[in-house]
Design a protein around this motif. Structure first.
Motif, PDB file in Angstrom:
ATOM      1  N   MET A  96       4.300  -2.471  -4.128  1.00 33.02           N
ATOM      2  CA  MET A  96       5.033  -1.617  -5.031  1.00 33.02           C
ATOM      3  C   MET A  96       3.800  -0.948  -6.213  1.00 33.02           C
ATOM      4  SD  MET A  96       7.715  -0.405  -4.211  1.00 33.02           S
ATOM      5  CE  MET A  96       8.061   0.717  -5.560  1.00 33.02           C
ATOM      6  N   GLU A  97       3.150  -1.632  -6.535  1.00 35.02           N
ATOM      7  CA  GLU A  97       2.061  -1.508  -7.813  1.00 35.02           C
ATOM      8  C   GLU A  97       1.202  -0.177  -6.978  1.00 35.02           C
ATOM      9  OE1 GLU A  97       0.335  -1.011 -11.374  1.00 35.02           O
ATOM     10  OE2 GLU A  97       2.062  -2.141 -10.941  1.00 35.02           O
ATOM     11  N   GLU A  98       0.624  -0.522  -5.806  1.00 36.21           N
ATOM     12  CA  GLU A  98      -0.168   0.373  -5.190  1.00 36.21           C
ATOM     13  C   GLU A  98       0.531   1.687  -4.653  1.00 36.21           C
ATOM     14  OE1 GLU A  98      -0.016  -2.691  -4.609  1.00 36.21           O
ATOM     15  OE2 GLU A  98      -1.850  -3.700  -4.945  1.00 36.21           O
ATOM     16  N   ILE A  99       1.763   1.392  -4.403  1.00 32.14           N
ATOM     17  CA  ILE A  99       2.547   2.835  -3.970  1.00 32.14           C
ATOM     18  C   ILE A  99       2.614   3.539  -5.247  1.00 32.14           C
ATOM     19  CG2 ILE A  99       4.947   3.610  -3.370  1.00 32.14           C
ATOM     20  CD1 ILE A  99       4.728   0.974  -1.450  1.00 32.14           C
ATOM     21  N   LEU A 100       3.012   2.936  -6.290  1.00 33.63           N
ATOM     22  CA  LEU A 100       2.848   3.914  -7.653  1.00 33.63           C
ATOM     23  C   LEU A 100       1.840   4.646  -8.016  1.00 33.63           C
ATOM     24  CD1 LEU A 100       5.672   1.572  -9.519  1.00 33.63           C
ATOM     25  CD2 LEU A 100       6.195   3.838  -8.398  1.00 33.63           C
ATOM     26  N   ILE A 101       0.738   3.585  -8.077  1.00 29.70           N
ATOM     27  CA  ILE A 101      -0.564   4.408  -8.442  1.00 29.70           C
ATOM     28  C   ILE A 101      -0.718   5.540  -7.496  1.00 29.70           C
ATOM     29  CG2 ILE A 101      -3.039   4.092  -8.485  1.00 29.70           C
ATOM     30  CD1 ILE A 101      -2.373   1.084  -9.129  1.00 29.70           C
ATOM     31  N   THR A 102      -0.831   5.647  -6.058  1.00 27.48           N
ATOM     32  CA  THR A 102      -0.941   6.329  -5.274  1.00 27.48           C
ATOM     33  C   THR A 102       0.124   7.851  -5.581  1.00 27.48           C
ATOM     34  OG1 THR A 102      -1.460   5.003  -3.419  1.00 27.48           O
ATOM     35  CG2 THR A 102      -0.855   7.215  -2.708  1.00 27.48           C
ATOM     36  N   ALA A 103       1.238   7.614  -5.706  1.00 30.03           N
ATOM     37  CA  ALA A 103       1.972   8.519  -6.010  1.00 30.03           C
ATOM     38  C   ALA A 103       1.802   9.287  -7.318  1.00 30.03           C
ATOM     39  CB  ALA A 103       3.596   8.011  -6.091  1.00 30.03           C
ATOM     40  N   CYS A 104       1.544   8.563  -8.402  1.00 29.79           N
ATOM     41  CA  CYS A 104       1.091   9.151  -9.895  1.00 29.79           C
ATOM     42  C   CYS A 104      -0.218   9.947  -9.772  1.00 29.79           C
ATOM     43  CB  CYS A 104       1.288   8.003 -10.734  1.00 29.79           C
ATOM     44  SG  CYS A 104       3.138   7.505 -11.034  1.00 29.79           S
ATOM     45  N   GLN A 105      -1.116   9.558  -8.737  1.00 29.23           N
ATOM     46  CA  GLN A 105      -2.219  10.080  -8.745  1.00 29.23           C
ATOM     47  C   GLN A 105      -2.522  11.302  -7.904  1.00 29.23           C
ATOM     48  OE1 GLN A 105      -5.028   6.974  -7.852  1.00 29.23           O
ATOM     49  NE2 GLN A 105      -5.103   6.353  -9.959  1.00 29.23           N
ATOM     50  N   GLY A 106      -1.287  11.924  -7.358  1.00 30.46           N
ATOM     51  CA  GLY A 106      -1.325  12.959  -6.522  1.00 30.46           C
ATOM     52  C   GLY A 106      -1.370  12.712  -5.109  1.00 30.46           C
ATOM     53  N   GLY A 107      -1.539  11.579  -4.568  1.00 33.60           N
ATOM     54  CA  GLY A 107      -1.651  11.248  -3.169  1.00 33.60           C
ATOM     55  C   GLY A 107      -0.504  11.649  -2.790  1.00 33.60           C
ATOM     56  N   CYS A 108      -0.590  11.050  -1.229  1.00 32.33           N
ATOM     57  CA  CYS A 108       0.714  11.499  -0.356  1.00 32.33           C
ATOM     58  C   CYS A 108       0.973  10.134   0.130  1.00 32.33           C
ATOM     59  CB  CYS A 108       0.326  12.432   0.872  1.00 32.33           C
ATOM     60  SG  CYS A 108       1.882  12.835   1.813  1.00 32.33           S
ATOM     61  N   LEU A 109       2.301   9.720  -0.008  1.00 34.62           N
ATOM     62  CA  LEU A 109       2.857   8.705   0.458  1.00 34.62           C
ATOM     63  C   LEU A 109       3.251   8.604   2.033  1.00 34.62           C
ATOM     64  CD1 LEU A 109       5.353   7.346  -2.280  1.00 34.62           C
ATOM     65  CD2 LEU A 109       3.012   6.434  -1.830  1.00 34.62           C
ATOM     66  N   GLN A 110       2.781   7.562   2.883  1.00 30.50           N
ATOM     67  CA  GLN A 110       3.107   7.699   4.158  1.00 30.50           C
ATOM     68  C   GLN A 110       4.372   7.286   4.327  1.00 30.50           C
ATOM     69  OE1 GLN A 110       0.943   9.038   6.512  1.00 30.50           O
ATOM     70  NE2 GLN A 110       0.211   9.652   4.288  1.00 30.50           N
ATOM     71  N   PRO A 111       5.229   7.316   5.510  1.00 35.01           N
ATOM     72  CA  PRO A 111       6.496   6.827   5.701  1.00 35.01           C
ATOM     73  C   PRO A 111       6.705   5.546   5.583  1.00 35.01           C
ATOM     74  CG  PRO A 111       5.817   8.649   7.497  1.00 35.01           C
ATOM     75  CD  PRO A 111       4.497   8.269   6.704  1.00 35.01           C
ATOM     76  N   GLU A 112       5.652   4.740   6.215  1.00 35.64           N
ATOM     77  CA  GLU A 112       5.948   3.126   6.006  1.00 35.64           C
ATOM     78  C   GLU A 112       6.044   2.878   4.424  1.00 35.64           C
ATOM     79  OE1 GLU A 112       3.549   4.604   7.436  1.00 35.64           O
ATOM     80  OE2 GLU A 112       3.637   4.215   9.738  1.00 35.64           O
ATOM     81  N   GLN A 113       4.980   3.547   3.688  1.00 34.56           N
ATOM     82  CA  GLN A 113       5.233   3.347   2.149  1.00 34.56           C
ATOM     83  C   GLN A 113       6.438   3.601   1.782  1.00 34.56           C
ATOM     84  OE1 GLN A 113       1.544   5.396   1.468  1.00 34.56           O
ATOM     85  NE2 GLN A 113       0.756   3.566   0.412  1.00 34.56           N
ATOM     86  N   LEU A 114       7.028   4.786   2.086  1.00 33.96           N
ATOM     87  CA  LEU A 114       8.319   5.551   1.357  1.00 33.96           C
ATOM     88  C   LEU A 114       9.398   4.301   1.985  1.00 33.96           C
ATOM     89  CD1 LEU A 114       7.652   9.253   2.249  1.00 33.96           C
ATOM     90  CD2 LEU A 114       8.233   7.867  -0.126  1.00 33.96           C
ATOM     91  N   GLU A 115       9.462   3.748   3.037  1.00 34.32           N
ATOM     92  CA  GLU A 115      10.274   2.783   3.578  1.00 34.32           C
ATOM     93  C   GLU A 115      10.281   1.530   2.641  1.00 34.32           C
ATOM     94  OE1 GLU A 115      11.105   3.341   8.198  1.00 34.32           O
ATOM     95  OE2 GLU A 115       9.454   2.457   7.651  1.00 34.32           O
ATOM     96  N   GLU A 116       9.098   1.113   2.210  1.00 36.77           N
ATOM     97  CA  GLU A 116       8.934  -0.086   1.324  1.00 36.77           C
ATOM     98  C   GLU A 116       9.466   0.402   0.014  1.00 36.77           C
ATOM     99  OE1 GLU A 116       7.700  -2.894   1.483  1.00 36.77           O
ATOM    100  OE2 GLU A 116       7.392  -2.666   3.355  1.00 36.77           O
ATOM    101  N   VAL A 117       9.686   1.721  -0.865  1.00 32.91           N
ATOM    102  CA  VAL A 117      10.219   2.048  -1.604  1.00 32.91           C
ATOM    103  C   VAL A 117      11.655   1.895  -1.510  1.00 32.91           C
ATOM    104  CG1 VAL A 117      10.752   4.100  -3.211  1.00 32.91           C
ATOM    105  CG2 VAL A 117       8.272   3.900  -2.520  1.00 32.91           C
ATOM    106  N   ILE A 146      13.428   9.528   6.260  1.00 35.47           N
ATOM    107  CA  ILE A 146      12.315   8.549   6.874  1.00 35.47           C
ATOM    108  C   ILE A 146      13.049   7.436   7.606  1.00 35.47           C
ATOM    109  CG2 ILE A 146      10.446   7.134   6.443  1.00 35.47           C
ATOM    110  CD1 ILE A 146       9.893   9.817   5.427  1.00 35.47           C
ATOM    111  N   ARG A 147      12.861   7.378   8.796  1.00 36.48           N
ATOM    112  CA  ARG A 147      13.516   6.266   9.750  1.00 36.48           C
ATOM    113  C   ARG A 147      12.459   5.772  10.734  1.00 36.48           C
ATOM    114  NH1 ARG A 147      19.248   8.179  11.474  1.00 36.48           N
ATOM    115  NH2 ARG A 147      19.376   8.341   9.098  1.00 36.48           N
ATOM    116  N   GLY A 148      12.215   4.542  10.802  1.00 35.29           N
ATOM    117  CA  GLY A 148      11.564   4.054  12.066  1.00 35.29           C
ATOM    118  C   GLY A 148      10.005   4.493  11.933  1.00 35.29           C
ATOM    119  N   GLY A 149       9.642   4.625  10.665  1.00 37.49           N
ATOM    120  CA  GLY A 149       8.326   4.487  10.337  1.00 37.49           C
ATOM    121  C   GLY A 149       7.881   6.179  10.635  1.00 37.49           C
ATOM    122  N   ARG A 150       8.544   6.996  10.678  1.00 35.31           N
ATOM    123  CA  ARG A 150       8.305   8.549  10.744  1.00 35.31           C
ATOM    124  C   ARG A 150       9.348   9.273   9.878  1.00 35.31           C
ATOM    125  NH1 ARG A 150      11.140  11.068  15.254  1.00 35.31           N
ATOM    126  NH2 ARG A 150       9.091  12.240  15.477  1.00 35.31           N
TER     127      ARG A 150
END
Length: 652
Positions: free
Chosen positions: A70-91, A136-140
Motif C-alpha cells: 500500500m505504501e508504494e501504491i500511495l506514492i505512485t498515486a500522489c506523484q501523478g502516476g497511473c495505478l494499474q487495475p491490479e493495484q486498484l484491486e489491492e486498494v 475494476i474487475r478481474g484485473g482489468r
C-alpha cells in the motif's frame, strides 16, 4: 541487551510474535521490542495486551488484512502516476479489510474496553471502495466502467468478427493457392498461408514466411483495411481505460492521509493482537508491575516447556531478601528455574502476559546474565576466563534497579579458589543493592547464604528414593549435589562413600586431618566383596635388587618445602632422610627430626631456589656465616663453625 535476550531465549519469544503479525511494520516493531523503562507506558501496554486477550477469548481473531504494497501504491498515486487495475484491486481489498475490522471492533464495544474504540480512528471510504469495485474487475477495467468503453468494446468485438470472416472468405476463394485451409495470426495480422509459387495471385502485404520458405503469410488488402479500422477502435478503448484509471488514481491520491491513518491504526492493532494471541496460546495472565524491586511468581512455567510436563515454579525475592542462592543436583532444574525468572521478568516489562497463575514483577533498568560455558577458542578464553570476564562486566553495571542472574557461580577452576571467588562475587552483588539469583554446588556458598544479610538459600527438590530430580524450587532450604546418593544407588561400596565423605567434608566429631587420614587408612584396609573387579591386563613391574635405601632418599632434597603433620606447619628440609627414615626440618626458630611418613611435599626446592643456592642463608646462624666468611679468606684457628647450628629436637 541482545546477548541477554539470546541467553534467556527472549529472542525466540519475539520470533513467535513475528509469526502472529500480518503487517511489515508490526513485525519490525516486534523485532525492536525492549523492556519499557517508563512505568506509565508499560502499564498502558499491558492493558492493551489484556484487552486484546479478552477480545480473542470472546470474539475470536480479528479479520486482519495484509497491507503490504500500500505504501508504494500511495506514492505512485500522489506523484501523478497511473495505478494499474491490479493495484486498484489491492486498494479495494485494503478498504474491505478496514470495513470488516470496523464492524468487528464495533461488536467488541459491548466489553466496555478502550481498545475497540480504535475503530473511530479508521475510515472505510465506502464510496471509493464501491467505485473501484464497479469499474475494476478481474484485473482489468470492467466493460461497464463507462458507456463509451462499453460501446467501444462492442464495436471492437463486431469488427474482430468481421475481419476474421473477410479473411476466411478470401481463403475459401483461393484454396488452390494456399498450403493450409485456415487463416493464421502473424505479428498481429490475420494472414493467409499462400504457396510461394502463387504469391502473385493474391493481393496483399507479405508479413512472414515459413522456415522452409515455401509458404508465405500474406495479409490480404481488404483485410488490412478492416484491421486498420480495428486498431483505431482499440486505441480509443485504451484511451478510455487510461482515463478511467487516472480518475480512480486521483480519488486514491485525494484520500492519501486517510489511507495512511488507516494503515497506522491497523499496524498498531496488529501489534497489540499479536501480543494477545501469544497470551492466548501460552495460557498466560497479566502480571502485576511494581518499582519496589520485588518479584513474586506463583505456579510459573517456562514458555518452551509443555504445560503438562512442566513442574510449576513458585518464587519470591525482594523486600528484605535481595539475593537467592539455589543449590541442588545436576539436571535438577536450577538453570531452567533462573532462566524462567529472568525470561518472565523481561516478558512482563515488555508489556506481554506471562505463563503463570499469578505474577508480580519489578521494573529493572537492566537484566544481566552469566549463563553457559562462554568458552571462546579464537579469543583464547577458557571457560573460567570467559565467566570472570562476563562477571566483571556485570559487576560494573549492576545497581539498585538491576536483576543479576548467574549460573554455576565460581565454576571452571580449582574448587577452593572458585568457592572463594563465588563468595566475593556474592558480597559485591549484595553491596550493589541489586536483586540477584545464582546457582552453585559449593557448600561454603550455602553457608554464606545462611549467614549473610538479605540473602536466602533455595534448593531444587530431589527424590532420594527414586534418585530423580523433582524440578521443584524450595525457597529457604539449601540443597545437595546428591552425588553420594546416586553413587550408592549405582553400587559404590559404603567404605568408598565414607572415604569420599571424609575427603569432601571431614568428620563432624573430629576435624584433625591426621585422624581423618588414619580413618581413611582403616577404611581402605577393609576389603568388601560387593565390588566385582573385572580381570584385565596387568603391568609387569621391574624389581631392582635393593629398594630400601632408594625409597628413603629419593623423595626429599635439601631445600624442599614440606608440610609437617599433625600440626600442619610448613618447614624446609635441612638434611635428607637418614638410615632410620627421619628427616631434619627447619621450622620457625627451631629444627626438628621427624619421620618421613609424617611429612608431605609442598613445593620442591628446584621451584623455590635458583641453582647453586647457598642454603646456609636459611639454616646457618649469622655468627656462623660471618666466621665461615673469614675462614675462607685465611686460616683462623680461633674460629669454629657448626652448620647445623641450633638445637635439633627429636619429634617422632
Amino acid at each position: 541487551m541482545e546477548q541477554t535476550f539470546q541467553t534467556l531465549e527472549f529472542d525466540k519469544i519475539k520470533d513467535i510474535l513475528e509469526e502472529y503479525a500480518y503487517t511489515k511494520a508490526a513485525r519490525e516493531k516486534i523485532r525492536e521490542l525492549v523492556p519499557y523503562l517508563e512505568e506509565s507506558k508499560l502499564r498502558h501496554s499491558l492493558k492493551e495486551t489484556t484487552q486484546a486477550r479478552e477480545i480473542l477469548d470472546k470474539f475470536g481473531m480479528p479479520p486482519f488484512t495484509s497491507m503490504e504494497g500500500m505504501e508504494e501504491i500511495l506514492i505512485t498515486a500522489c506523484q501523478g502516476g497511473c495505478l494499474q487495475p491490479e493495484q486498484l484491486e489491492e486498494v479495494e481489498i485494503s478498504l474491505t479489510g478496514v470495513s470488516r475490522m470496523k464492524d468487528f471492533l464495533n461488536r467488541c464495544k459491548v466489553l466496555e474496553q478502550g481498545l475497540p474504540y480504535y475503530e473511530e480512528n479508521m475510515q472505510s471510504m465506502d464510496d471509493l471502495r464501491e467505485e473501484i469495485a464497479m469499474k475494476i474487475r478481474g484485473g482489468r477495467v470492467d466493460d461497464f466502467a463507462s458507456p463509451l468503453l462499453k460501446s467501444l468494446r462492442q464495436e471492437i468485438d463486431r469488427m474482430e468478427t468481421k475481419v476474421r470472416e473477410k479473411a476466411e472468405g478470401i481463403l475459401r476463394n483461393n484454396k488452390g493457392n494456399c498450403s493450409d485451409q485456415f487463416v493464421t495470426m502473424r505479428n498481429g495480422h490475420l494472414c493467409l498461408p499462400v504457396k510461394k509459387e502463387c504469391r502473385s495471385r493474391i493481393q496483399g502485404s507479405l508479413v512472414d514466411k515459413s522456415s522452409t520458405g515455401q509458404t508465405l503469410f500474406i495479409e490480404p488488402q481488404a483485410v488490412a483495411q478492416l484491421t486498420a479500422e480495428l486498431m483505431s477502435m482499440r486505441l480509443e478503448e485504451e484511451n478510455e481505460e487510461r482515463r478511467i484509471l487516472y480518475e480512480l488514481t486521483d480519488m486514491v491520491a485525494e484520500q492519501d492521509e486517510v489511507f495512511r491513518q488507516n494503515i497506522r491504526v491497523l499496524e498498531k492493532m496488529d501489534f497489540i493482537f499479536a501480543k494477545g494471541r501469544l497470551s492466548f496460546d501460552m495460557d498466560a495472565v497479566e502480571p502485576e508491575i511494581n518499582t519496589d524491586q520485588r518479584i513474586r511468581i506463583m505456579n510459573g512455567r517456562h514458555p518452551f516447556i509443555e504445560k503438562d510436563k512442566c513442574v510449576p515454579l513458585n518464587f519470591r525475592i525482594g523486600d528484605e531478601v535481595r539475593g537467592v542462592i539455589i543449590t541442588g543436583p545436576n539436571t535438577g532444574g536450577k538453570t531452567v528455574a533462573i532462566k524462567t525468572v529472568g525470561l518472565l521478568g523481561i516478558m512482563a516489562q515488555c508489556g506481554l502476559h506471562v505463563p503463570c497463575e499469578e505474577g508480580d514483577f519489578t521494573m529493572n533498568s537492566q537484566v544481566l546474565c552469566d549463563i553457559g560455558d562462554g568458552q571462546n577458542i579464537t579469543a583464547n578464553l577458557s571457560t573460567f576466563s570467559a565467566h570472570i570476564t562476563n562477571v566483571l562486566e556485570i559487576l560494573k553495571k549492576a545497581g539498585k534497579e538491576s536483576l543479576v542472574i548467574m549460573d554455576e557461580l565460581g565454576s571452571g577452576t580449582d574448587p577452593a579458589e572458585g568457592m572463594g571467588i563465588a563468595v566475593a562475587i556474592l558480597e559485591e552483588l549484595r553491596h550493589s543493592g541489586c536483586l540477584f539469583l545464582v546457582t552453585t554446588h559449593y557448600p561454603e556458598v550455602k553457608t554464606y547464604g545462611e549467614k549473610a544479610d538479605n540473602v536466602m538459600n533455595a534448593r531444587m527438590a530431589f527424590d532420594k528414593e527414586s534418585l530423580r530430580p523433582l524440578y521443584r524450587l524450595e525457597i529457604g532450604e539449601s540443597g545437595e549435589s546428591c552425588a553420594f546418593y546416586i553413587a550408592r544407588h549405582l553400587g559404590m561400596p559404603e567404605r568408598m562413600l565414607e572415604i569420599a565423605r571424609i575427603a569432601a567434608y571431614g568428620r563432624a566429631e573430629q576435624t584433625d586431618m591426621a585422624a581423618d587420614a588414619a580413618r581413611i587408612g582403616e577404611i581402605t584396609s577393609v576389603r568388601e566383596n560387593n565390588v566385582k573387579k573385572q580381570t584385565g591386563p596387568k603391568i609387569q613391574k621391574h624389581k631392582p635388587a635393593s629398594m630400601k635405601g632408594a625409597l628413603l632418599t629419593q623423595e626429599y632434597q635439601i631445600g624442599d618445602c614440606v608440610m609437617v603433620y599433625p600440626d600442619k606447619k610448613l618447614g624446609i628440609v635441612c638434611s635428607k632422610v637418614n638410615d632410620k627414615g627421619a628427616l631434619q626440618i627447619q621450622l620457625q626458630k627451631k629444627k626438628i627430626w621427624i619421620s618421613h611418613k609424617r611429612v608431605k611435599m609442598h613445593v620442591k626446592a628446584e621451584e623455590l631456589y635458583p641453582e647453586d643456592y647457598d642454603f646456609s642463608i636459611i639454616f646457618d646462624t649469622v655468627a656462623n656465616r660471618k666466621a665461615r666468611h673469614k675462614m675462607e679468606k685465611s686460616y683462623r684457628p680461633d674460629l669454629e663453625t657448626n652448620y647445623a647450628a641450633g638445637e635439633a629436637q627429636d619429634y617422632h
